[in-house]
Design an enzyme around this catalytic site. Structure first.
Site, PDB file in Angstrom:
ATOM      1  N   GLU A   1      -6.077   3.819  10.510  1.00 37.86           N
ATOM      2  CA  GLU A   1      -6.174   5.130   9.880  1.00 37.86           C
ATOM      3  C   GLU A   1      -5.388   5.105   8.579  1.00 37.86           C
ATOM      4  OE1 GLU A   1      -4.543   4.769  12.949  1.00 37.86           O
ATOM      5  OE2 GLU A   1      -6.127   5.301  14.341  1.00 37.86           O
TER       6      GLU A   1
ATOM      7  N   TYR B   1       0.826  -1.212   0.000  1.00 38.85           N
ATOM      8  CA  TYR B   1       0.000   0.000   0.000  1.00 38.85           C
ATOM      9  C   TYR B   1       0.862   1.264   0.000  1.00 38.85           C
ATOM     10  CZ  TYR B   1      -4.498  -2.322   0.455  1.00 38.85           C
ATOM     11  OH  TYR B   1      -5.621  -3.059   0.211  1.00 38.85           O
TER      12      TYR B   1
ATOM     13  N   GLN C   1     -12.526  -1.911  22.502  1.00 30.71           N
ATOM     14  CA  GLN C   1     -13.265  -1.315  21.384  1.00 30.71           C
ATOM     15  C   GLN C   1     -13.605  -2.354  20.322  1.00 30.71           C
ATOM     16  OE1 GLN C   1     -10.652   1.798  19.953  1.00 30.71           O
ATOM     17  NE2 GLN C   1      -9.557   0.434  18.597  1.00 30.71           N
TER      18      GLN C   1
END
Length: 188
Positions: free
Chosen positions: A137, A114, A180
């Site tokens: 992110e 990436y 989370q």
């Protein structure tokens, strides 16, 4: 502090539930063709991106403020491919749920596949005794739209075992991102 090997990662995932779901080897094909690899590598674990995304938008003309974050800064998207607009940003989460041992610090790094396309994954730590899905992110640093593929490799986790156990863990201090699930927005 030493980096941990594939054997240690497998043992911790299988016996301690450190990573779930867990791929004990590097996966490069999905049955229909090549994919961005995920799973256990020599000294790390390549995580997958789930299919839930939050893509930055400016349609509401809000201000980005980490102390008072407005969820209207994002558009929610679910799909196998996420298109990040030029010079923009998106959030996602890992498929994998992590349970980090008290004597381990984990560091999340982007994959070069990436990065070579101008898509940068934020470097972030997973602190001792943190657990949850990792919110990822992504920055598209290019002047062109960029693709992120769900359920394929997106980042690599490196595991470092400390010489001694920390005095206060993330769990001990009641860390705000503990446990989370889903894509989690900034908290103060």
């Amino acid at each position: 502090m030493s980096i941990k090997s594939d054997k240690w990662i497998r043992r911790m995932a299988e016996q301690q539930g450190m990573i779930a779901p867990f791929a004990p080897e590097l996966v490069r094909h999905n049955g229909t063709g090549k994919i961005v690899s995920y799973g256990t590598s020599s000294y790390g674990y390549d995580v997958r991106c789930a299919n839930e995304f939050k893509i930055f938008t400016n349609i509401n003309s809000t201000i980005v403020d980490p102390k008072d974050f407005d969820a209207r800064n994002f558009v929610d998207f679910v799909g196998d491919v996420c298109i990040i607009p030029p010079n923009s940003f998106a959030l996602a989460r890992t498929v994998e749920y992590f349970r980090i041992p008290r004597n381990v610090l984990t560091v999340c790094l982007g994959k070069s596949t990436y990065a070579r396309c101008g898509i940068i994954v934020n470097v972030t730590p997973l602190e001792p005794e943190w657990e949850g899905h990792v919110t990822l992110e992504f920055s598209n640093t290019t002047p062109l739209p960029a693709k992120i593929y769900a359920n394929e490799g997106i980042a690599q986790m490196l595991f470092f075992e400390a010489d001694e156990v920390c005095e206060t863990s993330y769990k001990d201090r009641g860390g705000k991102y503990l446990g989370q699930t889903g894509v989690t927005l900034p908290k103060i």
